[in-house]
Write a protein that holds these residues in place. Sequence first.
Motif, mmCIF file in Angstrom:
data_model
loop_
_atom_site.group_PDB
_atom_site.id
_atom_site.type_symbol
_atom_site.label_atom_id
_atom_site.label_comp_id
_atom_site.label_asym_id
_atom_site.label_seq_id
_atom_site.Cartn_x
_atom_site.Cartn_y
_atom_site.Cartn_z
ATOM 1 N N CYS A 42 -0.472 16.488 0.514
ATOM 2 C CA CYS A 42 -1.142 15.859 -0.633
ATOM 3 C C CYS A 42 -1.729 16.907 -1.568
ATOM 4 O O CYS A 42 -1.622 16.783 -2.794
ATOM 5 N N LYS A 43 -2.331 17.944 -1.002
ATOM 6 C CA LYS A 43 -2.894 19.006 -1.832
ATOM 7 C C LYS A 43 -1.782 19.772 -2.556
ATOM 8 O O LYS A 43 -1.896 20.058 -3.742
ATOM 9 N N LYS A 44 -0.709 20.076 -1.852
ATOM 10 C CA LYS A 44 0.417 20.817 -2.441
ATOM 11 C C LYS A 44 1.047 20.028 -3.587
ATOM 12 O O LYS A 44 1.420 20.598 -4.610
ATOM 13 N N MET A 45 1.156 18.704 -3.433
ATOM 14 C CA MET A 45 1.782 17.850 -4.443
ATOM 15 C C MET A 45 0.772 17.342 -5.482
ATOM 16 O O MET A 45 1.130 16.600 -6.380
ATOM 17 N N ASN A 46 -0.488 17.772 -5.347
ATOM 18 C CA ASN A 46 -1.565 17.339 -6.251
ATOM 19 C C ASN A 46 -1.745 15.821 -6.272
ATOM 20 O O ASN A 46 -2.055 15.237 -7.310
ATOM 21 N N TYR A 47 -1.552 15.187 -5.129
ATOM 22 C CA TYR A 47 -1.779 13.742 -5.030
ATOM 23 C C TYR A 47 -3.268 13.497 -4.850
ATOM 24 O O TYR A 47 -3.888 14.031 -3.941
ATOM 25 N N GLU A 48 -3.815 12.684 -5.706
ATOM 26 C CA GLU A 48 -5.215 12.301 -5.568
ATOM 27 C C GLU A 48 -5.348 10.936 -4.927
ATOM 28 O O GLU A 48 -6.366 10.624 -4.318
ATOM 29 N N THR A 49 -4.306 10.109 -5.087
ATOM 30 C CA THR A 49 -4.269 8.805 -4.435
ATOM 31 C C THR A 49 -2.846 8.549 -3.949
ATOM 32 O O THR A 49 -1.883 8.911 -4.627
ATOM 33 N N CYS A 50 -2.734 7.964 -2.788
ATOM 34 C CA CYS A 50 -1.425 7.574 -2.268
ATOM 35 C C CYS A 50 -1.606 6.833 -0.948
ATOM 36 O O CYS A 50 -2.703 6.775 -0.396
ATOM 37 N N HIS A 51 -0.526 6.269 -0.479
ATOM 38 C CA HIS A 51 -0.475 5.652 0.849
ATOM 39 C C HIS A 51 0.513 6.447 1.678
ATOM 40 O O HIS A 51 1.620 6.739 1.221
ATOM 41 N N ILE A 52 0.124 6.784 2.881
ATOM 42 C CA ILE A 52 0.967 7.507 3.825
ATOM 43 C C ILE A 52 1.318 6.533 4.944
ATOM 44 O O ILE A 52 0.427 5.960 5.567
ATOM 45 N N ALA A 53 2.608 6.341 5.174
ATOM 46 C CA ALA A 53 3.040 5.435 6.240
ATOM 47 C C ALA A 53 3.087 6.189 7.559
ATOM 48 O O ALA A 53 3.687 7.257 7.653
ATOM 49 N N ALA A 54 2.439 5.648 8.572
ATOM 50 C CA ALA A 54 2.426 6.254 9.903
ATOM 51 C C ALA A 54 3.185 5.361 10.868
ATOM 52 O O ALA A 54 3.052 4.143 10.836
ATOM 53 N N ASP A 55 3.964 5.991 11.702
ATOM 54 C CA ASP A 55 4.756 5.277 12.688
ATOM 55 C C ASP A 55 4.516 5.936 14.040
ATOM 56 O O ASP A 55 4.314 7.138 14.119
ATOM 57 N N GLU A 67 -8.981 5.132 12.460
ATOM 58 C CA GLU A 67 -10.307 5.407 11.916
ATOM 59 C C GLU A 67 -10.648 6.893 12.020
ATOM 60 O O GLU A 67 -11.232 7.467 11.096
ATOM 61 N N ARG A 68 -10.281 7.501 13.131
ATOM 62 C CA ARG A 68 -10.544 8.937 13.305
ATOM 63 C C ARG A 68 -9.717 9.759 12.326
ATOM 64 O O ARG A 68 -10.207 10.752 11.777
ATOM 65 N N ALA A 69 -8.467 9.345 12.100
ATOM 66 C CA ALA A 69 -7.622 10.051 11.130
ATOM 67 C C ALA A 69 -8.191 9.898 9.723
ATOM 68 O O ALA A 69 -8.249 10.866 8.952
ATOM 69 N N ALA A 70 -8.629 8.704 9.377
ATOM 70 C CA ALA A 70 -9.216 8.464 8.055
ATOM 71 C C ALA A 70 -10.473 9.310 7.869
ATOM 72 O O ALA A 70 -10.701 9.871 6.794
ATOM 73 N N ILE A 90 -6.694 8.298 -0.468
ATOM 74 C CA ILE A 90 -5.474 8.524 0.316
ATOM 75 C C ILE A 90 -5.636 7.745 1.608
ATOM 76 O O ILE A 90 -6.577 7.972 2.361
ATOM 77 N N GLN A 91 -4.718 6.810 1.833
ATOM 78 C CA GLN A 91 -4.828 5.943 3.001
ATOM 79 C C GLN A 91 -3.599 6.069 3.889
ATOM 80 O O GLN A 91 -2.474 6.181 3.395
ATOM 81 N N ILE A 92 -3.835 6.039 5.184
ATOM 82 C CA ILE A 92 -2.753 6.012 6.155
ATOM 83 C C ILE A 92 -2.560 4.547 6.538
ATOM 84 O O ILE A 92 -3.497 3.885 6.970
ATOM 85 N N VAL A 93 -1.346 4.050 6.346
ATOM 86 C CA VAL A 93 -1.041 2.653 6.647
ATOM 87 C C VAL A 93 0.036 2.587 7.723
ATOM 88 O O VAL A 93 0.817 3.516 7.893
ATOM 89 N N LYS A 94 0.063 1.495 8.432
ATOM 90 C CA LYS A 94 1.055 1.307 9.485
ATOM 91 C C LYS A 94 2.430 1.072 8.862
ATOM 92 O O LYS A 94 2.591 0.243 7.976
ATOM 93 N N ALA A 95 3.397 1.819 9.332
ATOM 94 C CA ALA A 95 4.769 1.681 8.826
ATOM 95 C C ALA A 95 5.505 0.629 9.638
ATOM 96 O O ALA A 95 5.286 0.485 10.834
ATOM 97 N N GLN A 96 6.344 -0.104 8.972
ATOM 98 C CA GLN A 96 7.241 -1.028 9.662
ATOM 99 C C GLN A 96 8.605 -0.371 9.671
ATOM 100 O O GLN A 96 9.130 -0.038 8.615
ATOM 101 N N ASP A 97 9.156 -0.158 10.836
ATOM 102 C CA ASP A 97 10.431 0.537 10.982
ATOM 103 C C ASP A 97 10.386 1.896 10.295
ATOM 104 O O ASP A 97 11.284 2.261 9.545
#
Length: 128
Positions: A42-55, A67-70, A90-97
């Motif tokens: 996120c820092k490298k890409m200069n993202y200030e807001t985004c959703h990251i899918a975690a699987d 919660e600990r990751a957040a 920047i939020q980590i969200v649950k990925a589907q597939d």
Amino acid sequence: MLYKAKLGIETTYEERLFTLKVSSFIGTRAARLSICGIAAACKKMNYETCHIAADGSVFLRYTGFPERAAQGLSDVFGWDPALKMDEHPIQIVKAQDGSGVGAAVIAALADARQKKGLSLGLKAGSHL
């Protein structure tokens, strides 16, 4: 009780409390390590807001891991501690597939890089 039933060993209250605290520290460390790549990207890409899918089982089933990751992301980026997890930029969200989607994204990015003549990160003589 679980120690006796599952492992056949007797434990004291202090031993069980110690095990709980150590496993909590390990879980927190794992969550914080898992966000290092996310924060760096996120820092490298200069993202200030985004959703990251975690699987994966750890993120999806380990109690308190999201919660600990957040909290780790909040600490890295210095967000206001009063922000709730769902208010983080920047939020980590649950990925589907996630595995299938992730593989498709990687393939598309590799194809685009290859068409531009850019490196795919492979050493000379490597085969796909």
